[in-house]
Structure formats: structure tokens, C-alpha cells
Design a protein around this motif. Sequence first.
Motif, PDB file in Angstrom:
ATOM      1  N   LEU A  81       0.852  -1.180   0.000  1.00 19.97           N
ATOM      2  CA  LEU A  81       0.000   0.000   0.000  1.00 19.97           C
ATOM      3  C   LEU A  81       0.891   1.235   0.000  1.00 19.97           C
ATOM      4  CD1 LEU A  81      -2.945   0.965   0.152  1.00 19.97           C
ATOM      5  CD2 LEU A  81      -2.704   0.977   2.631  1.00 19.97           C
ATOM      6  N   ALA A  82       0.724   2.093  -1.000  1.00 20.18           N
ATOM      7  CA  ALA A  82       1.544   3.300  -1.137  1.00 20.18           C
ATOM      8  C   ALA A  82       0.801   4.544  -0.670  1.00 20.18           C
ATOM      9  CB  ALA A  82       1.981   3.473  -2.587  1.00 20.18           C
ATOM     10  N   GLY A  83      -0.514   4.484  -0.652  1.00 20.07           N
ATOM     11  CA  GLY A  83      -1.310   5.617  -0.229  1.00 20.07           C
ATOM     12  C   GLY A  83      -2.773   5.302  -0.399  1.00 20.07           C
ATOM     13  N   TYR A  84      -3.592   6.232   0.035  1.00 15.05           N
ATOM     14  CA  TYR A  84      -5.023   6.002  -0.074  1.00 15.05           C
ATOM     15  C   TYR A  84      -5.750   7.321  -0.203  1.00 15.05           C
ATOM     16  CZ  TYR A  84      -5.250   7.543   4.765  1.00 15.05           C
ATOM     17  OH  TYR A  84      -5.151   8.298   5.908  1.00 15.05           O
ATOM     18  N   THR A  85      -6.935   7.243  -0.746  1.00 13.04           N
ATOM     19  CA  THR A  85      -7.859   8.363  -0.801  1.00 13.04           C
ATOM     20  C   THR A  85      -9.214   7.834  -0.356  1.00 13.04           C
ATOM     21  OG1 THR A  85      -6.685   9.427  -2.633  1.00 13.04           O
ATOM     22  CG2 THR A  85      -8.992  10.034  -2.333  1.00 13.04           C
ATOM     23  N   ARG A 142     -19.765   5.582  -8.823  1.00 18.37           N
ATOM     24  CA  ARG A 142     -19.095   6.887  -8.771  1.00 18.37           C
ATOM     25  C   ARG A 142     -17.710   6.724  -8.152  1.00 18.37           C
ATOM     26  NH1 ARG A 142     -16.822  11.140 -10.524  1.00 18.37           N
ATOM     27  NH2 ARG A 142     -16.581  12.805  -9.012  1.00 18.37           N
ATOM     28  N   ALA A 143     -17.578   5.934  -7.090  1.00 20.20           N
ATOM     29  CA  ALA A 143     -16.263   5.712  -6.470  1.00 20.20           C
ATOM     30  C   ALA A 143     -15.307   5.059  -7.471  1.00 20.20           C
ATOM     31  CB  ALA A 143     -16.407   4.841  -5.219  1.00 20.20           C
ATOM     32  N   THR A 144     -15.815   4.150  -8.277  1.00 21.23           N
ATOM     33  CA  THR A 144     -15.009   3.488  -9.299  1.00 21.23           C
ATOM     34  C   THR A 144     -14.576   4.487 -10.364  1.00 21.23           C
ATOM     35  OG1 THR A 144     -16.174   1.417  -8.881  1.00 21.23           O
ATOM     36  CG2 THR A 144     -14.985   1.591 -10.967  1.00 21.23           C
ATOM     37  N   GLU A 145     -15.473   5.363 -10.737  1.00 23.53           N
ATOM     38  CA  GLU A 145     -15.146   6.416 -11.714  1.00 23.53           C
ATOM     39  C   GLU A 145     -14.027   7.317 -11.169  1.00 23.53           C
ATOM     40  OE1 GLU A 145     -17.351  10.406 -13.443  1.00 23.53           O
ATOM     41  OE2 GLU A 145     -18.600   8.727 -12.794  1.00 23.53           O
ATOM     42  N   ILE A 146     -14.123   7.686  -9.900  1.00 20.75           N
ATOM     43  CA  ILE A 146     -13.083   8.499  -9.267  1.00 20.75           C
ATOM     44  C   ILE A 146     -11.766   7.737  -9.263  1.00 20.75           C
ATOM     45  CG2 ILE A 146     -12.317   9.502  -7.084  1.00 20.75           C
ATOM     46  CD1 ILE A 146     -15.370  10.039  -6.524  1.00 20.75           C
ATOM     47  N   ALA A 147     -11.813   6.462  -8.885  1.00 25.58           N
ATOM     48  CA  ALA A 147     -10.605   5.642  -8.791  1.00 25.58           C
ATOM     49  C   ALA A 147      -9.874   5.549 -10.121  1.00 25.58           C
ATOM     50  CB  ALA A 147     -10.959   4.247  -8.285  1.00 25.58           C
ATOM     51  N   PHE A 180      -6.992   7.793 -10.850  1.00 20.71           N
ATOM     52  CA  PHE A 180      -5.702   7.607 -10.181  1.00 20.71           C
ATOM     53  C   PHE A 180      -4.792   6.634 -10.921  1.00 20.71           C
ATOM     54  CE2 PHE A 180      -8.338   9.138  -6.684  1.00 20.71           C
ATOM     55  CZ  PHE A 180      -7.508  10.103  -6.150  1.00 20.71           C
ATOM     56  N   VAL A 181      -5.317   5.916 -11.897  1.00 18.14           N
ATOM     57  CA  VAL A 181      -4.518   4.942 -12.638  1.00 18.14           C
ATOM     58  C   VAL A 181      -3.792   5.664 -13.775  1.00 18.14           C
ATOM     59  CG1 VAL A 181      -4.543   2.808 -13.971  1.00 18.14           C
ATOM     60  CG2 VAL A 181      -6.132   3.096 -12.061  1.00 18.14           C
ATOM     61  N   ASN A 182      -2.489   5.465 -13.828  1.00 19.13           N
ATOM     62  CA  ASN A 182      -1.672   6.102 -14.860  1.00 19.13           C
ATOM     63  C   ASN A 182      -1.885   5.379 -16.189  1.00 19.13           C
ATOM     64  OD1 ASN A 182       0.343   7.056 -16.546  1.00 19.13           O
ATOM     65  ND2 ASN A 182       1.974   6.824 -15.046  1.00 19.13           N
ATOM     66  N   PRO A 183      -2.429   6.069 -17.190  1.00 16.75           N
ATOM     67  CA  PRO A 183      -2.678   5.397 -18.475  1.00 16.75           C
ATOM     68  C   PRO A 183      -1.389   5.000 -19.195  1.00 16.75           C
ATOM     69  CG  PRO A 183      -3.127   7.743 -18.642  1.00 16.75           C
ATOM     70  CD  PRO A 183      -2.846   7.457 -17.189  1.00 16.75           C
ATOM     71  N   ASP A 184      -0.256   5.570 -18.778  1.00 15.78           N
ATOM     72  CA  ASP A 184       1.030   5.239 -19.395  1.00 15.78           C
ATOM     73  C   ASP A 184       1.764   4.130 -18.654  1.00 15.78           C
ATOM     74  OD1 ASP A 184       0.660   7.257 -21.334  1.00 15.78           O
ATOM     75  OD2 ASP A 184       1.435   8.764 -19.934  1.00 15.78           O
ATOM     76  N   ALA A 185       1.114   3.505 -17.681  1.00 15.81           N
ATOM     77  CA  ALA A 185       1.740   2.439 -16.897  1.00 15.81           C
ATOM     78  C   ALA A 185       0.906   1.169 -17.011  1.00 15.81           C
ATOM     79  CB  ALA A 185       1.885   2.863 -15.433  1.00 15.81           C
ATOM     80  N   PRO A 186       1.140   0.380 -18.056  1.00 14.85           N
ATOM     81  CA  PRO A 186       0.363  -0.860 -18.235  1.00 14.85           C
ATOM     82  C   PRO A 186       0.444  -1.753 -16.996  1.00 14.85           C
ATOM     83  CG  PRO A 186       1.790  -0.448 -20.125  1.00 14.85           C
ATOM     84  CD  PRO A 186       2.170   0.552 -19.067  1.00 14.85           C
ATOM     85  N   GLY A 187      -0.684  -2.259 -16.587  1.00 16.56           N
ATOM     86  CA  GLY A 187      -0.729  -3.149 -15.432  1.00 16.56           C
ATOM     87  C   GLY A 187      -0.929  -2.431 -14.111  1.00 16.56           C
ATOM     88  N   GLU A 188      -0.820  -1.106 -14.085  1.00 14.13           N
ATOM     89  CA  GLU A 188      -1.054  -0.373 -12.844  1.00 14.13           C
ATOM     90  C   GLU A 188      -2.527  -0.477 -12.486  1.00 14.13           C
ATOM     91  OE1 GLU A 188       0.981   3.467 -11.831  1.00 14.13           O
ATOM     92  OE2 GLU A 188      -1.082   4.200 -11.953  1.00 14.13           O
ATOM     93  N   TYR A 189      -2.817  -0.513 -11.206  1.00 15.41           N
ATOM     94  CA  TYR A 189      -4.201  -0.631 -10.764  1.00 15.41           C
ATOM     95  C   TYR A 189      -4.368   0.020  -9.402  1.00 15.41           C
ATOM     96  CZ  TYR A 189      -2.371  -4.345  -7.811  1.00 15.41           C
ATOM     97  OH  TYR A 189      -1.638  -5.051  -6.889  1.00 15.41           O
ATOM     98  N   VAL A 190      -5.590   0.278  -9.044  1.00 20.08           N
ATOM     99  CA  VAL A 190      -5.981   0.688  -7.701  1.00 20.08           C
ATOM    100  C   VAL A 190      -7.148  -0.201  -7.302  1.00 20.08           C
ATOM    101  CG1 VAL A 190      -5.216   3.088  -8.022  1.00 20.08           C
ATOM    102  CG2 VAL A 190      -7.602   2.491  -8.446  1.00 20.08           C
ATOM    103  N   ASP A 191      -7.371  -0.325  -6.023  1.00 15.73           N
ATOM    104  CA  ASP A 191      -8.537  -1.055  -5.521  1.00 15.73           C
ATOM    105  C   ASP A 191      -9.509  -0.047  -4.928  1.00 15.73           C
ATOM    106  OD1 ASP A 191      -7.550  -3.606  -6.116  1.00 15.73           O
ATOM    107  OD2 ASP A 191      -6.626  -3.843  -4.154  1.00 15.73           O
ATOM    108  N   VAL A 192     -10.794  -0.354  -4.990  1.00 18.76           N
ATOM    109  CA  VAL A 192     -11.834   0.464  -4.378  1.00 18.76           C
ATOM    110  C   VAL A 192     -12.615  -0.444  -3.448  1.00 18.76           C
ATOM    111  CG1 VAL A 192     -13.837   1.935  -4.767  1.00 18.76           C
ATOM    112  CG2 VAL A 192     -12.045   1.794  -6.511  1.00 18.76           C
ATOM    113  N   ARG A 193     -12.731  -0.017  -2.182  1.00 22.76           N
ATOM    114  CA  ARG A 193     -13.471  -0.831  -1.221  1.00 22.76           C
ATOM    115  C   ARG A 193     -14.358   0.053  -0.363  1.00 22.76           C
ATOM    116  NH1 ARG A 193      -9.173  -4.691   1.587  1.00 22.76           N
ATOM    117  NH2 ARG A 193     -11.069  -5.371   2.659  1.00 22.76           N
TER     118      ARG A 193
END
Length: 146
Positions: free
Chosen positions: A101-105, A114-119, A122-135
Motif C-alpha cells: 500500500l503506497a497511499g489512499y484516498t 461513482r467511487a469506481t469512476e473516481i478511482a 488515479f490509474v496512470n494510463p502510461d503504466a500498463p498493469g497499474e491498478y488501484v482497488d476500491v473498497r
Amino acid sequence: MSGAAGAGEEGKTVKYMILLYGSQRDYDALSGQPGDRPAMTPEQVAAMHAHMEKTHQALVESGELVDAQGLAAPAHARRVQLTGGAPVVTDGPYPETQEVLAGYTIVECASFDRATEIAAGFVNPDAPGEYVDVRPVVDGIEDLAG
């Protein structure tokens, strides 16, 4: 469905935590240290911080931001486990490929969609495979059932 896991009752908002991940090598690149990935330039670091600031400011303006924090590098972390009932502490960093875990919002909004849309912001479109989780954030034990 009650509380946090539901889409929200009429007019009711729900808190969601957006979890951002990284590895020690990500922190090394961010701090300008060369490794198996190129060090980020000061301009790249500034652009990343500007993106995060812009994203969080938009959430402040919409009234959806609850909290946001970055976390120190895995080199400054400790993992605590129990072995035979006794705590065993492992200092970071952990294996380079292991993400932590590097950080959270935390946002408060009307729906999981809406939370998924916000999340997604945060995903860098130039970083393939990057992801965030929403819970969903639970308010009490009754919200844990699922």
C-alpha cells in the motif's frame, strides 16, 4: 444491503477507500535513484504530484474528498506476524516485486459506480498493469456480512 456495501439509499452517501499500490523500486525511481527502472526526472515527479493535486482538488470542490495520504517507502515499513504466539518483526523493504500500500484516498459519494469512476482517475494510463482497488468503508460489524 445495508451501510457501506450498498449503492446508497436515496440521498445517502457512502465512504469508499481507494487503495494505491507501489513497490520499493517505484519509490526508488520516484526519489531519483537508478535501479532496474529509470529514475524519474524532477519534471516527471512534478507532473505526478500536479495530477494528484488536481484530482484531489476536484474532489474537494465536489464535496467528495474525506481524506488522502501517501505512505512512506517500504524501506520504512515493518511487518509483524506471530510465530508460536510470539511477534516476529520483519523490516522492509520486502522483495522488489512485492507491491505494498503506497497511499489512499477516502471519498464519500452516492454510489460504488461513482467511487469506481473516481478511482480510474488515479490509474496512470502510461503504466500498463497499474491498478488501484476500491473498497467500501464499513460503519460497523453489521456491514461486514455480505
